[in-house]
Design a protein around this motif. Structure first.
Motif, mmCIF file in Angstrom:
data_model
loop_
_atom_site.group_PDB
_atom_site.id
_atom_site.type_symbol
_atom_site.label_atom_id
_atom_site.label_comp_id
_atom_site.label_asym_id
_atom_site.label_seq_id
_atom_site.Cartn_x
_atom_site.Cartn_y
_atom_site.Cartn_z
ATOM 1 N N MET A 1 -38.059 40.090 58.894
ATOM 2 C CA MET A 1 -38.934 40.939 58.086
ATOM 3 C C MET A 1 -38.312 41.142 56.706
ATOM 4 O O MET A 1 -39.006 41.127 55.689
ATOM 5 C CB MET A 1 -39.107 42.295 58.789
ATOM 6 C CG MET A 1 -40.266 43.112 58.289
ATOM 7 S SD MET A 1 -41.825 42.356 58.767
ATOM 8 C CE MET A 1 -42.864 42.854 57.431
ATOM 9 N N VAL A 2 -37.003 41.337 56.687
ATOM 10 C CA VAL A 2 -36.311 41.517 55.419
ATOM 11 C C VAL A 2 -36.417 40.248 54.585
ATOM 12 O O VAL A 2 -36.697 40.289 53.385
ATOM 13 C CB VAL A 2 -34.831 41.885 55.647
ATOM 14 C CG1 VAL A 2 -34.082 41.921 54.328
ATOM 15 C CG2 VAL A 2 -34.731 43.225 56.352
ATOM 16 N N GLU A 3 -36.219 39.108 55.244
ATOM 17 C CA GLU A 3 -36.357 37.835 54.543
ATOM 18 C C GLU A 3 -37.752 37.696 53.951
ATOM 19 O O GLU A 3 -37.928 37.258 52.811
ATOM 20 C CB GLU A 3 -36.103 36.669 55.510
ATOM 21 C CG GLU A 3 -34.631 36.404 55.769
ATOM 22 C CD GLU A 3 -34.432 35.310 56.811
ATOM 23 O OE1 GLU A 3 -35.400 34.581 57.111
ATOM 24 O OE2 GLU A 3 -33.312 35.193 57.335
ATOM 25 N N LEU A 4 -38.731 38.085 54.742
ATOM 26 C CA LEU A 4 -40.119 38.016 54.287
ATOM 27 C C LEU A 4 -40.310 38.869 53.037
ATOM 28 O O LEU A 4 -40.906 38.428 52.054
ATOM 29 C CB LEU A 4 -41.042 38.490 55.408
ATOM 30 C CG LEU A 4 -42.550 38.407 55.172
ATOM 31 C CD1 LEU A 4 -42.957 36.965 54.925
ATOM 32 C CD2 LEU A 4 -43.316 38.971 56.365
ATOM 33 N N GLN A 5 -39.784 40.078 53.078
ATOM 34 C CA GLN A 5 -39.938 40.982 51.943
ATOM 35 C C GLN A 5 -39.220 40.476 50.696
ATOM 36 O O GLN A 5 -39.762 40.529 49.595
ATOM 37 C CB GLN A 5 -39.415 42.380 52.312
ATOM 38 C CG GLN A 5 -40.331 43.144 53.232
ATOM 39 C CD GLN A 5 -39.717 44.435 53.760
ATOM 40 O OE1 GLN A 5 -40.321 45.130 54.551
ATOM 41 N NE2 GLN A 5 -38.500 44.748 53.338
ATOM 42 N N VAL A 6 -38.004 39.981 50.889
ATOM 43 C CA VAL A 6 -37.227 39.489 49.749
ATOM 44 C C VAL A 6 -37.897 38.268 49.126
ATOM 45 O O VAL A 6 -38.061 38.186 47.904
ATOM 46 C CB VAL A 6 -35.784 39.144 50.173
ATOM 47 C CG1 VAL A 6 -35.063 38.395 49.072
ATOM 48 C CG2 VAL A 6 -35.031 40.417 50.535
#
Lengths: 201, 201
Positions: free
Chosen positions: B106-111
């Motif tokens: 999810m963090v990767e997606l956001q970044v």
DNA sequence: GTCTATAAGCGGATAGAC
DNA sequence: GTCTATCCGCTTATAGAC
């Protein structure tokens, strides 16, 4: 026999000019399309030669990007290291933000790069890790030096202050790219630093 | 004749339930496999229908992603708004960082999204702008409320504190993705907030 | 949207013109 | 040393069937 004096160790003028032209083109292309999508042929076209010509100067695409980033890193490090103390370093950090505010392409490149090199299999993954490691160590040292002078605000821990300042500086760039009118990178970075130290920044 | 009381003006229960089920499935899939690799068929299977069924609710994959992000935003906002005061909001902000620490994809997606949607022509550009605008306004309000209670640290200005906290939270994610062992997102966010207020976070 | 097959384009390598 | 033309193997983009 050769009576000429030893030739000055200079670069070839034409090659140097080409090199610069290629780096400028590469910065433009990488900033616009990112590293993965930016192509050597597009860089070459902008610099006025073929992609094979580019490779004469920079054997691989990675070499080219490293050259682009390295120039900027070197300059920044040299400027910060030449300063007389930790306070100067922090003030220079603010100045770097000011410089970025006039170099939107460079900011785009950095933001795009930081995001895509997050994947462990990205060719720049290690480079970026080392870059952050160096930056954290450098700022940690700066804050530690300030602590020894008693110029650190209460409860500030050098390691987390370093990581936090870097994180804020990065994040501010994203906000600035989204809304340049309402985001003042310089002031946001300066006020964040000001909260960490007792001296005027 | 119909003797039942007039039905309450409610949404269609089945459609709403399906919608939610799809969003939950999509969040799971995107967070695990990322946006590019996550497939509609996998989302559909998790939600208990076919990929054509998913498309009935969300015509394109981008619509689905947009809905997932908006849905998650709403949830986060509702949680923060339901809290008894500005201090609760900031504590919930830390909890959001803790949640992210368990959802790396999810963090990767956001970044990745924050970086690529920086381009003015990206389909999610406006969404992201509005998202930041809302977040800044929300946190500005929180810090303003704290100022009225006299719980803001000296020299903290609500607007820049809001933008700075968002920036730091974003930037910390990048560092964490690059080096999960040495970066503690929760503690970095918490200590940054702690420096802005006089109450214990 | 996914799948499959095909086309296009990539970084890279080499030979040779100048 | 500088640079073009051309090739290679591979990845990625695209088009059409489903």
């Amino acid at each position: 026999m050769n009576t000429d004096p030893a030739p000055a160790p200079r670069r070839y003028a034409k090659g140097e000019a080409r090199r610069t032209a290629i780096l400028e083109a590469a910065l433009d292309v990488f900033a616009t399309a990112g590293y993965r999508n930016g192509g050597l042929r597009e860089v070459a076209a902008k610099a006025g030669l073929t992609h094979a010509g580019v490779r004469h100067y920079f054997p691989t695409k990675l070499d080219l990007l490293h050259a682009v980033l390295g120039w900027r890193d070197e300059q920044a490090i040299r400027q910060m290291s030449s300063l007389d103390g930790p306070v100067g370093v922090l003030r220079q950090w603010v100045e770097a933000a000011r410089y970025n505010q006039n170099a939107p392409r460079m900011v785009e490149l950095q933001v795009a790069l930081a995001a895509e090199a997050t994947s462990a299999d990205h060719p720049l993954h290690d480079y970026l890790r080392e870059r952050y490691e160096f930056a954290v160590g450098f700022l940690r040292g700066t804050f530690t030096a300030l602590a020894a002078r008693g110029e650190l605000a209460d409860g500030v821990e050098p390691e987390s202050a370093a990581r936090g300042l870097i994180a804020l500086t990065d994040g501010v760039q994203t906000q600035w790219l989204l809304d340049r009118e309402h985001v003042d990178m310089v002031e946001l970075v300066r006020s964040a630093i000001q909260r960490l130290v007792t001296v005027e920044i």
